[in-house]
Design a protein around this motif. Structure first.
Motif, mmCIF file in Angstrom:
data_model
loop_
_atom_site.group_PDB
_atom_site.id
_atom_site.type_symbol
_atom_site.label_atom_id
_atom_site.label_comp_id
_atom_site.label_asym_id
_atom_site.label_seq_id
_atom_site.Cartn_x
_atom_site.Cartn_y
_atom_site.Cartn_z
ATOM 1 N N GLY A 11 0.793 -1.219 0.000
ATOM 2 C CA GLY A 11 0.000 0.000 0.000
ATOM 3 C C GLY A 11 0.824 1.267 0.000
ATOM 4 N N ARG A 12 2.109 1.145 -0.215
ATOM 5 C CA ARG A 12 2.957 2.328 -0.228
ATOM 6 C C ARG A 12 3.256 2.740 -1.652
ATOM 7 N NH1 ARG A 12 8.200 -0.129 2.698
ATOM 8 N NH2 ARG A 12 9.511 1.341 1.606
ATOM 9 N N ARG A 13 3.500 4.020 -1.848
ATOM 10 C CA ARG A 13 3.782 4.528 -3.179
ATOM 11 C C ARG A 13 5.279 4.787 -3.343
ATOM 12 N NH1 ARG A 13 -0.150 2.429 -4.824
ATOM 13 N NH2 ARG A 13 -2.146 3.428 -4.955
ATOM 14 N N ILE A 14 5.827 5.657 -2.542
ATOM 15 C CA ILE A 14 7.253 5.969 -2.659
ATOM 16 C C ILE A 14 7.996 5.373 -1.466
ATOM 17 C CG2 ILE A 14 8.981 7.812 -2.781
ATOM 18 C CD1 ILE A 14 6.859 9.526 -4.151
ATOM 19 N N GLY A 15 7.842 5.988 -0.307
ATOM 20 C CA GLY A 15 8.564 5.512 0.857
ATOM 21 C C GLY A 15 7.686 4.879 1.912
ATOM 22 N N GLY A 16 6.381 5.038 1.787
ATOM 23 C CA GLY A 16 5.473 4.471 2.772
ATOM 24 C C GLY A 16 5.195 5.371 3.950
ATOM 25 N N VAL A 17 5.688 6.604 3.914
ATOM 26 C CA VAL A 17 5.503 7.513 5.040
ATOM 27 C C VAL A 17 4.033 7.896 5.181
ATOM 28 C CG1 VAL A 17 6.082 9.786 5.965
ATOM 29 C CG2 VAL A 17 7.856 8.389 4.930
ATOM 30 N N CYS A 18 3.386 8.274 4.097
ATOM 31 C CA CYS A 18 1.971 8.660 4.165
ATOM 32 C C CYS A 18 1.098 7.470 4.565
ATOM 33 C CB CYS A 18 1.500 9.241 2.830
ATOM 34 S SG CYS A 18 2.219 10.857 2.467
ATOM 35 N N ALA A 19 1.421 6.285 4.078
ATOM 36 C CA ALA A 19 0.667 5.089 4.460
ATOM 37 C C ALA A 19 0.848 4.786 5.942
ATOM 38 C CB ALA A 19 1.107 3.899 3.618
ATOM 39 N N ALA A 20 2.047 4.986 6.457
ATOM 40 C CA ALA A 20 2.307 4.765 7.882
ATOM 41 C C ALA A 20 1.532 5.762 8.740
ATOM 42 C CB ALA A 20 3.801 4.879 8.171
ATOM 43 N N ALA A 29 -4.767 6.373 3.194
ATOM 44 C CA ALA A 29 -3.466 6.813 2.685
ATOM 45 C C ALA A 29 -3.650 7.906 1.637
ATOM 46 C CB ALA A 29 -2.693 5.638 2.104
ATOM 47 N N THR A 30 -4.721 7.826 0.863
ATOM 48 C CA THR A 30 -4.990 8.854 -0.145
ATOM 49 C C THR A 30 -5.198 10.213 0.506
ATOM 50 O OG1 THR A 30 -5.985 7.192 -1.579
ATOM 51 C CG2 THR A 30 -6.499 9.493 -2.049
ATOM 52 N N LEU A 37 0.586 16.793 -0.208
ATOM 53 C CA LEU A 37 0.744 17.575 -1.440
ATOM 54 C C LEU A 37 0.268 19.011 -1.264
ATOM 55 C CD1 LEU A 37 -0.268 14.959 -4.140
ATOM 56 C CD2 LEU A 37 2.018 15.844 -3.636
ATOM 57 N N VAL A 38 -0.845 19.202 -0.582
ATOM 58 C CA VAL A 38 -1.341 20.563 -0.329
ATOM 59 C C VAL A 38 -0.375 21.314 0.584
ATOM 60 C CG1 VAL A 38 -3.210 21.882 0.761
ATOM 61 C CG2 VAL A 38 -3.743 19.996 -0.782
ATOM 62 N N SER A 39 0.186 20.615 1.564
ATOM 63 C CA SER A 39 1.123 21.284 2.478
ATOM 64 C C SER A 39 2.389 21.729 1.749
ATOM 65 C CB SER A 39 1.491 20.369 3.647
ATOM 66 O OG SER A 39 2.410 19.379 3.250
ATOM 67 N N CYS A 40 2.724 21.069 0.645
ATOM 68 C CA CYS A 40 3.909 21.467 -0.122
ATOM 69 C C CYS A 40 3.714 22.820 -0.810
ATOM 70 C CB CYS A 40 4.265 20.399 -1.151
ATOM 71 S SG CYS A 40 5.024 18.947 -0.398
ATOM 72 N N LEU A 41 2.477 23.272 -0.921
ATOM 73 C CA LEU A 41 2.205 24.591 -1.484
ATOM 74 C C LEU A 41 2.529 25.698 -0.492
ATOM 75 C CD1 LEU A 41 -1.192 23.830 -3.241
ATOM 76 C CD2 LEU A 41 1.078 23.945 -4.292
ATOM 77 N N LEU A 42 2.603 25.364 0.777
ATOM 78 C CA LEU A 42 2.917 26.328 1.825
ATOM 79 C C LEU A 42 4.429 26.390 2.025
ATOM 80 C CD1 LEU A 42 0.228 25.135 4.375
ATOM 81 C CD2 LEU A 42 0.064 27.100 2.839
ATOM 82 N N PRO A 43 4.927 27.537 2.475
ATOM 83 C CA PRO A 43 6.364 27.604 2.737
ATOM 84 C C PRO A 43 6.731 26.736 3.941
ATOM 85 C CG PRO A 43 5.287 29.650 3.354
ATOM 86 C CD PRO A 43 4.245 28.792 2.713
ATOM 87 N N VAL A 49 11.147 17.071 5.902
ATOM 88 C CA VAL A 49 10.527 16.296 6.984
ATOM 89 C C VAL A 49 10.116 14.920 6.470
ATOM 90 C CG1 VAL A 49 8.521 16.192 8.527
ATOM 91 C CG2 VAL A 49 9.781 18.330 8.266
ATOM 92 N N TYR A 50 9.584 14.870 5.244
ATOM 93 C CA TYR A 50 9.220 13.582 4.642
ATOM 94 C C TYR A 50 10.454 12.681 4.536
ATOM 95 C CZ TYR A 50 7.222 10.144 1.466
ATOM 96 O OH TYR A 50 6.792 8.973 0.905
ATOM 97 N N LEU A 51 11.553 13.235 4.039
ATOM 98 C CA LEU A 51 12.786 12.449 3.912
ATOM 99 C C LEU A 51 13.292 11.968 5.271
ATOM 100 C CD1 LEU A 51 14.727 14.438 1.163
ATOM 101 C CD2 LEU A 51 13.518 12.259 0.919
ATOM 102 N N ALA A 52 13.215 12.835 6.274
ATOM 103 C CA ALA A 52 13.647 12.457 7.621
ATOM 104 C C ALA A 52 12.770 11.336 8.171
ATOM 105 C CB ALA A 52 13.616 13.664 8.540
ATOM 106 N N MET A 53 11.463 11.443 7.946
ATOM 107 C CA MET A 53 10.556 10.399 8.432
ATOM 108 C C MET A 53 10.807 9.084 7.697
ATOM 109 S SD MET A 53 7.085 12.587 8.998
ATOM 110 C CE MET A 53 6.171 11.310 9.820
ATOM 111 N N TRP A 54 11.114 9.178 6.412
ATOM 112 C CA TRP A 54 11.427 7.985 5.622
ATOM 113 C C TRP A 54 12.641 7.269 6.236
ATOM 114 C CZ3 TRP A 54 12.359 8.276 -0.382
ATOM 115 C CH2 TRP A 54 12.405 7.000 -0.912
ATOM 116 N N ALA A 55 13.610 8.054 6.669
ATOM 117 C CA ALA A 55 14.827 7.479 7.239
ATOM 118 C C ALA A 55 14.617 6.981 8.674
ATOM 119 C CB ALA A 55 15.948 8.510 7.206
ATOM 120 N N LEU A 56 13.746 7.628 9.433
ATOM 121 C CA LEU A 56 13.613 7.321 10.855
ATOM 122 C C LEU A 56 12.513 6.321 11.200
ATOM 123 C CD1 LEU A 56 14.149 10.906 12.298
ATOM 124 C CD2 LEU A 56 15.786 9.018 12.233
#
Length: 67
Positions: A11-20, A29-30, A37-43, A49-56
């Protein structure tokens, strides 16, 4: 009791962070992916943080065949 925070093997797409996160907070997960994706529109450092969560966040143990 909420589910442990682990990246699922299915059920994961890239790293599984959103599914987790979806499993942990009891949503789909959707929905979590749309929120990300909406939060990426904000500064801010959302992608970092996504990359850090993927690693941790540990990956879910894959079920082994019982031979």
């Amino acid at each position: 009791m909420s589910a442990p925070l682990v990246r699922p093997t299915e059920g994961r797409r890239i790293g599984g962070v959103c599914a987790a996160l979806a499993r942990r907070f009891g949503t789909s997960a959707t929905t979590m992916r749309i929120i990300f994706l909406v939060s990426c529109l904000l500064p801010g450092p959302q992608f970092l943080v996504y990359l850090a969560m993927w690693a941790l966040i540990p990956g879910e143990k894959s079920p082994r065949a019982a031979w």
